[in-house]
Write an enzyme that holds these catalytic residues in place. Structure first.
Site, PDB file in Angstrom:
ATOM      1  N   CYS A  21     -16.093  12.339   2.321  1.00  0.00           N
ATOM      2  CA  CYS A  21     -16.408  12.179   0.905  1.00  0.00           C
ATOM      3  C   CYS A  21     -16.324  10.692   0.569  1.00  0.00           C
ATOM      4  CB  CYS A  21     -15.417  12.968   0.051  1.00  0.00           C
ATOM      5  SG  CYS A  21     -13.701  12.401   0.274  1.00  0.00           S
ATOM      6  N   HIS A  84      -4.477   9.283  -0.310  1.00  0.00           N
ATOM      7  CA  HIS A  84      -3.773  10.369  -1.009  1.00  0.00           C
ATOM      8  C   HIS A  84      -2.985   9.894  -2.216  1.00  0.00           C
ATOM      9  CE1 HIS A  84      -3.965  11.146   3.401  1.00  0.00           C
ATOM     10  NE2 HIS A  84      -4.548  12.239   2.969  1.00  0.00           N
ATOM     11  N   CYS A 106      -7.763   7.279  -3.512  1.00  0.00           N
ATOM     12  CA  CYS A 106      -9.041   7.769  -4.010  1.00  0.00           C
ATOM     13  C   CYS A 106      -9.070   7.664  -5.535  1.00  0.00           C
ATOM     14  CB  CYS A 106      -9.244   9.223  -3.589  1.00  0.00           C
ATOM     15  SG  CYS A 106     -10.723   9.969  -4.314  1.00  0.00           S
ATOM     16  N   HIS A 134       2.644  17.976   0.113  1.00  0.00           N
ATOM     17  CA  HIS A 134       1.420  17.248   0.427  1.00  0.00           C
ATOM     18  C   HIS A 134       1.533  15.838  -0.160  1.00  0.00           C
ATOM     19  CE1 HIS A 134      -2.815  16.008   0.321  1.00  0.00           C
ATOM     20  NE2 HIS A 134      -2.994  16.865   1.311  1.00  0.00           N
ATOM     21  N   GLU A 136      -0.490  13.899  -1.608  1.00  0.00           N
ATOM     22  CA  GLU A 136      -1.092  13.726  -2.935  1.00  0.00           C
ATOM     23  C   GLU A 136      -0.168  14.266  -4.022  1.00  0.00           C
ATOM     24  OE1 GLU A 136      -4.768  15.350  -5.607  1.00  0.00           O
ATOM     25  OE2 GLU A 136      -5.143  15.200  -3.444  1.00  0.00           O
ATOM     26  N   CYS A 205     -11.912  17.746  -6.843  1.00  0.00           N
ATOM     27  CA  CYS A 205     -12.961  16.742  -6.720  1.00  0.00           C
ATOM     28  C   CYS A 205     -14.300  17.376  -6.356  1.00  0.00           C
ATOM     29  CB  CYS A 205     -12.545  15.663  -5.723  1.00  0.00           C
ATOM     30  SG  CYS A 205     -12.969  15.966  -4.033  1.00  0.00           S
TER      31      CYS A 205
END
Length: 324
Positions: A21, A84, A106, A134, A136, A205
């Protein structure tokens, strides 16, 4: 001259979009560009993206991966934050040590960070829909003071959640979740707490949504499905789950062609292939090539969306680029 046995036919349905991405491209390009501009070493906090092939190829060029800034020596070399995102304490630590930081978070993750901050400033308790542990999620929760964010992982969590004040409540989500799972959790929260405030635009996203849509189109039509991606990649794991729910009897997550268990693919006539957002296309080609050695492969692309999203590099790298 006698020819060998005929290879059985295999229809391969290739999901589109798949693989990298815009956020992943930006993160990898940031490391590549920093290595070119500043030379090795370039330090990277956490895997730049969750893919072993990508990490090893960057390591071979001079990137040094660390889990914490304490592993970075006193240096003028760049230190890059992964796609992340990181808790607020990490850039503060970097600033305190005068490290030269390039933030490859991101932009869509940064958007979630900003949303959470705005809700907190307006006095709302923030619910984060995501997976504990995680990177993120750790980064998003770490934008606010401890206790400000409540993590909801499942529908059962949403049903049991007890806010401090139901009238002062907002939610954000991890960007790489299952669209369907998240929708059910959000609908539960909205039904229980009608005043809850959500993002202006969905946090999941565009790339996660598009890749899941493509899998939903392909999975019911094939005997087996391969998701190219790493086991610690959230969006790759979700693609495997989406394939199974969409009706594929056998879906597997593989990192490379060498991981294929051929006993799992003996009598198939059709195969779906996709790749998580951090998996490079070369690994997809490698897997198709491995099947082509055993089957008479016919590849058809099944498209769910066209993607033209681009995120510019972190500003210092852009400025260096412009100066050349």
């Amino acid at each position: 001259m006698a020819s060998g046995p005929a290879r059985p036919p295999l229809k391969v349905l290739l999901c589109s979009p798949r693989g990298f991405c815009a956020g992943v491209v930006r993160a990898i390009d940031s490391v590549e560009r920093a290595l070119t501009v500043y030379g090795p070493p370039v330090y990277v906090r956490h895997e730049i993206v969750h893919n072993r092939y990508v990490v090893e190829s960057l390591r071979a060029k001079g990137a040094i991966f660390v889990e914490e800034l304490s592993e970075v020596p006193a240096t003028s070399a760049p230190v890059i934050f992964s796609a992340h995102g990181v808790p607020r304490s990490v850039p503060e630590e970097a600033q305190g040590r005068n490290l030269f930081v390039l933030d490859a978070t991101c932009p869509l993750v940064t958007k979630v960070h900003r949303e959470a901050e705005i809700h907190h400033r307006r006095g709302r308790e923030v619910v984060l829909v995501g997976h504990a542990g995680h990177p993120e999620v750790i980064g998003t929760m770490g934008q606010l003071p401890a206790g400000s964010v409540s993590l909801v992982e499942t529908l059962a969590d949403a049903q049991a959640f007890a806010p401090r004040d139901p009238a002062q409540l907002a939610y954000v989500t991890q960007t790489t979740l299952s669209v369907d799972d998240t929708s059910a959790i959000v609908e539960c929260l909205k039904a229980r707490f009608p005043a809850i405030v959500g993002p202006h635009k969905e946090d999941i996203c565009y790339a996660t949504t598009n890749r899941q849509d493509a899998v939903k189109r392909v999975a019911p039509r094939v005997d087996a499905m391969i998701v190219v991606g790493a086991p610690n990649s959230s969006n790759s794991q979700r693609l495997k789950e989406v394939a199974e729910r969409a009706g594929c009897r056998h879906a597997v997550l593989l990192q490379r062609a060498g991981d294929i268990d051929w006993n799992d693919f003996g009598a198939i006539g059709s195969l779906g292939i996709t790749a998580g957002a951090s998996a490079p296309e070369i690994l997809v080609e490698e897997i198709i090539g491995a099947f082509a050695e055993r089957y008479d492969v016919n590849v058809e692309t099944v498209s769910a969306a066209e993607e033209a999203v681009f995120f510019p590099l972190p500003r210092p790298l852009r400025e260096d680029q412009a100066a050349e």
